[in-house]
Design a protein around this motif. Structure first.
Motif, PDB file in Angstrom:
ATOM      1  N   TYR A 161      -0.896 -11.640  33.405  1.00  0.00           N
ATOM      2  CA  TYR A 161      -2.226 -11.057  33.218  1.00  0.00           C
ATOM      3  C   TYR A 161      -2.517  -9.905  34.171  1.00  0.00           C
ATOM      4  N   ALA A 162      -1.572  -9.593  35.057  1.00  0.00           N
ATOM      5  CA  ALA A 162      -1.755  -8.445  35.939  1.00  0.00           C
ATOM      6  C   ALA A 162      -1.685  -7.159  35.120  1.00  0.00           C
ATOM      7  N   GLU A 163      -2.218  -6.076  35.703  1.00  0.00           N
ATOM      8  CA  GLU A 163      -2.147  -4.801  34.993  1.00  0.00           C
ATOM      9  C   GLU A 163      -0.698  -4.396  34.773  1.00  0.00           C
ATOM     10  N   PRO A 164      -0.430  -3.806  33.595  1.00  0.00           N
ATOM     11  CA  PRO A 164      -1.379  -3.161  32.675  1.00  0.00           C
ATOM     12  C   PRO A 164      -1.850  -4.004  31.499  1.00  0.00           C
ATOM     13  N   VAL A 165      -1.875  -5.338  31.620  1.00  0.00           N
ATOM     14  CA  VAL A 165      -2.226  -6.175  30.476  1.00  0.00           C
ATOM     15  C   VAL A 165      -3.625  -5.858  29.951  1.00  0.00           C
ATOM     16  N   LEU A 166      -4.628  -5.835  30.828  1.00  0.00           N
ATOM     17  CA  LEU A 166      -5.985  -5.539  30.375  1.00  0.00           C
ATOM     18  C   LEU A 166      -6.093  -4.120  29.824  1.00  0.00           C
ATOM     19  N   TYR A 167      -5.517  -3.154  30.514  1.00  0.00           N
ATOM     20  CA  TYR A 167      -5.620  -1.764  30.064  1.00  0.00           C
ATOM     21  C   TYR A 167      -4.917  -1.569  28.723  1.00  0.00           C
ATOM     22  N   ASN A 168      -3.807  -2.256  28.515  1.00  0.00           N
ATOM     23  CA  ASN A 168      -3.129  -2.182  27.217  1.00  0.00           C
ATOM     24  C   ASN A 168      -3.969  -2.847  26.126  1.00  0.00           C
ATOM     25  N   PHE A 169      -4.618  -3.958  26.476  1.00  0.00           N
ATOM     26  CA  PHE A 169      -5.476  -4.635  25.507  1.00  0.00           C
ATOM     27  C   PHE A 169      -6.613  -3.713  25.082  1.00  0.00           C
ATOM     28  N   LEU A 170      -7.216  -3.032  26.025  1.00  0.00           N
ATOM     29  CA  LEU A 170      -8.286  -2.092  25.695  1.00  0.00           C
ATOM     30  C   LEU A 170      -7.760  -0.963  24.811  1.00  0.00           C
ATOM     31  N   THR A 184     -26.931  -2.901  27.512  1.00  0.00           N
ATOM     32  CA  THR A 184     -26.368  -3.868  28.454  1.00  0.00           C
ATOM     33  C   THR A 184     -25.360  -3.240  29.393  1.00  0.00           C
ATOM     34  N   ILE A 185     -25.460  -3.592  30.660  1.00  0.00           N
ATOM     35  CA  ILE A 185     -24.353  -3.443  31.603  1.00  0.00           C
ATOM     36  C   ILE A 185     -24.057  -4.851  32.101  1.00  0.00           C
ATOM     37  N   CYS A 186     -22.999  -5.436  31.604  1.00  0.00           N
ATOM     38  CA  CYS A 186     -22.668  -6.829  31.904  1.00  0.00           C
ATOM     39  C   CYS A 186     -21.540  -6.885  32.931  1.00  0.00           C
ATOM     40  N   LEU A 187     -21.758  -7.639  33.976  1.00  0.00           N
ATOM     41  CA  LEU A 187     -20.758  -7.783  35.022  1.00  0.00           C
ATOM     42  C   LEU A 187     -19.565  -8.596  34.517  1.00  0.00           C
ATOM     43  N   GLU A 188     -18.393  -7.963  34.504  1.00  0.00           N
ATOM     44  CA  GLU A 188     -17.142  -8.637  34.153  1.00  0.00           C
ATOM     45  C   GLU A 188     -16.078  -8.219  35.164  1.00  0.00           C
ATOM     46  N   HIS A 189     -14.940  -8.900  35.138  1.00  0.00           N
ATOM     47  CA  HIS A 189     -13.926  -8.691  36.162  1.00  0.00           C
ATOM     48  C   HIS A 189     -12.517  -8.618  35.584  1.00  0.00           C
ATOM     49  N   GLU A 190     -11.662  -7.902  36.307  1.00  0.00           N
ATOM     50  CA  GLU A 190     -10.221  -8.032  36.089  1.00  0.00           C
ATOM     51  C   GLU A 190      -9.650  -8.771  37.297  1.00  0.00           C
ATOM     52  N   LEU A 191     -10.343  -9.796  37.700  1.00  0.00           N
ATOM     53  CA  LEU A 191     -10.039 -10.535  38.931  1.00  0.00           C
ATOM     54  C   LEU A 191      -8.803 -11.413  38.820  1.00  0.00           C
ATOM     55  N   ASN A 192      -8.635 -12.081  37.678  1.00  0.00           N
ATOM     56  CA  ASN A 192      -7.563 -13.071  37.576  1.00  0.00           C
ATOM     57  C   ASN A 192      -7.226 -13.335  36.104  1.00  0.00           C
ATOM     58  N   ASN A 193      -6.360 -14.308  35.888  1.00  0.00           N
ATOM     59  CA  ASN A 193      -5.926 -14.646  34.536  1.00  0.00           C
ATOM     60  C   ASN A 193      -7.088 -15.097  33.660  1.00  0.00           C
ATOM     61  N   ALA A 194      -8.038 -15.841  34.223  1.00  0.00           N
ATOM     62  CA  ALA A 194      -9.149 -16.361  33.436  1.00  0.00           C
ATOM     63  C   ALA A 194     -10.067 -15.248  32.955  1.00  0.00           C
ATOM     64  N   THR A 195     -10.374 -14.294  33.820  1.00  0.00           N
ATOM     65  CA  THR A 195     -11.289 -13.222  33.417  1.00  0.00           C
ATOM     66  C   THR A 195     -10.657 -12.324  32.363  1.00  0.00           C
ATOM     67  N   VAL A 196      -9.360 -12.083  32.477  1.00  0.00           N
ATOM     68  CA  VAL A 196      -8.690 -11.264  31.463  1.00  0.00           C
ATOM     69  C   VAL A 196      -8.672 -12.005  30.123  1.00  0.00           C
TER      70      VAL A 196
END
Length: 468
Positions: free
Chosen positions: A182-191, A333-345
């Motif tokens: 779940y480390a980058e670039p997983v989130l950026y690729n998902f987006l 909306t501006i909703c607080l979200e994170h790329e903190l860990n596996n759960a947030t991703v």
């Protein structure tokens, strides 16, 4: 996490126009407004010059990069404080920033006390008068001094969802293969693979130094990079020099990695007052908060908590239903979200497609009409960069049903609220993870609110009249 008791980003919409347009690296001041009285900003000339490779020099127009691996080479770590340790203040570069700040325009608020875990101790602060607009205690977002702009904390247009993530770039783990998935670039690729979605990213300087390739990928894919401090402390507990250091080393790391000098920052836990705002403003950055909180940081995961997954699911379900049934019709909306860990991703992987069907999902900067988020003038972001116009938002307009002026106590209950505990939890510096992203308030307000149409009308007129 708690919502705000004060409404409107009107001053920001008016005052930040000129500073956002002034993307040049020159040393000449760029007034925020010729009439507002907001303190002028200028490009941070005290930052070093860097020769940066592997990044775009203007907004990327080609297909996003979705390669599955990134270079693990760090920046020159000897030039920075130790990762996830308090930002060092004894350095000539810090002294240069200190000399550049007009300290007569920094309110003389006494730094808040912190307990042994770094949590804010509220003490005897006069929350009724709230002399320093201390968000952690009163949710104040409109500075008490007239030379600072209001915080950005909501999108002006109902139906807009200002997508953003804190605590990145999410570094790979040396010990845990599961976390590495779940480390980058997983989130950026998902987006990228979901409508080439853009987001505003609030970066920890320590994480940029140890994983600059992830920051490059994010910039090259069209995301907006902002500061989230060097080591994630509660900023009102820091001395003036410590505030400068936490902001400076992150600005430096982002610039060395990517070549851009950001104009935006978010205080960890939302912990900010006019003293800290004034320092950040003079260092070239606008303060950005939020009006909804996913509490995703508190789910079980690396460095997370014990909030059940189903509870966070419930927050998103409520927000989607509110938009569909018409009850969410005042502001975006501006909703607080994170790329903190596996759960947030994992949580964003689950909910982003639904959000895209319900809201107009875009970066915070896009929803605010800010097209030049950096001091480098060659970076100009297009409007609606994600192209995410949805059926669910086709009829969304700013509410015109209310004639009341914006109130300082416009909070309303929401499923995303969290209990007031009287302290702001600090970052887990040893592990490089966040113990909490919420700063407590005495009000116990919830994580959603509404703003009057009068305030919204001003914001939208200003946003239409000016290009950032």
């Amino acid at each position: 996490m708690h919502t705000f008791q004060q409404t409107g980003a009107i001053l920001f919409a008016i005052a930040a126009v000129a500073s956002a347009q002034s993307g040049s690296a020159s040393s000449s001041p760029a007034p925020s407004s010729s009439t507002s009285g907001i303190l002028a900003q200028k490009s941070p000339e005290w930052l070093p010059k860097f020769n940066v490779s592997g990044v775009s020099t203007s907004y990327p127009t080609g297909a996003p990069d979705t390669g599955e691996t990134l270079d693990k080479t760090t920046l020159d770590i000897k030039s920075y404080p130790n990762a996830w340790e308090p930002a060092s203040t004894n350095h000539p570069e810090i002294e240069a920033v200190m000399k550049a700040i007009d300290w007569t325009k920094v309110p003389k608020a006494t730094p808040a006390k912190a307990d042994k875990d770094g949590n804010v101790v509220f003490g005897n602060y006069d929350e009724d008068k709230d002399p320093y607009c201390w968000w952690s205690d009163t949710n104040c977002v409109k500075p008490k001094v007239d030379y600072l702009p209001e915080d950005v904390y909501y999108c002006p247009k109902a139906g807009d969802w200002g997508l953003n993530y804190d605590d990145g770039p999410y570094n790979p783990s040396d010990e845990d293969a599961e976390l590495n998935k779940y480390a980058e670039p997983v989130l950026y690729n998902f987006l990228a693979n979901n409508n080439n979605q853009k987001a505003t990213l609030f970066y920890i300087g320590s994480n940029v130094v140890t994983y600059p390739a992830a920051a490059k990928r994010a910039l090259n894919n069209g995301h907006v990079l902002c500061s989230h401090t060097w080591s994630h402390p509660a900023m009102t507990t820091q001395t003036n020099k410590q505030v400068v250091a936490e902001l400076y080393w992150t600005l430096r790391a982002i610039k060395e990695a990517t070549g851009v000098t950001t104009k935006c920052w978010r205080p960890p836990f939302g912990d900010v007052d006019d003293r800290v705002r004034a320092i950040a403003w003079q260092m070239g950055m606008t303060t950005m908060i939020w009006n909804k909180d996913s509490n995703d940081w508190n789910m079980p995961g690396d460095g997370g908590g014990d909030l059940p997954w189903d509870t966070v699911d419930g927050y998103f379900e409520g927000w989607v239903e509110g938009r569909k049934n018409g009850s969410d019709n005042t502001v975006g909306t501006i909703c607080l979200e994170h790329e903190l860990n596996n759960a947030t991703v994992k949580m964003t992987e689950k909910w982003l497609p639904t959000l895209q069907q319900t809201f107009d999902v875009k970066s915070i900067h896009d929803c605010m009409g800010i097209t030049q988020p950096y001091w480098e003038q060659n970076w100009v972001y297009p409007e609606n960069a994600s192209g995410n116009s949805t059926t669910g938002n086709a009829n969304s307009t700013a509410s015109s049903s209310s004639s009341a002026a914006a109130s300082s106590s416009s909070s309303s209950a929401s499923s995303g609220s969290s209990d007031a505990s009287g302290s702001a939890e600090a970052a887990g510096a040893s592990s490089g993870t966040t113990a909490s992203e919420s700063s407590s308030t005495t009000s116990g307000a919830a994580s959603n609110f509404s703003v009057s149409s009068a305030a919204l009308g001003v914001v939208m007129v200003v946003a239409t009249a000016f290009m950032y």
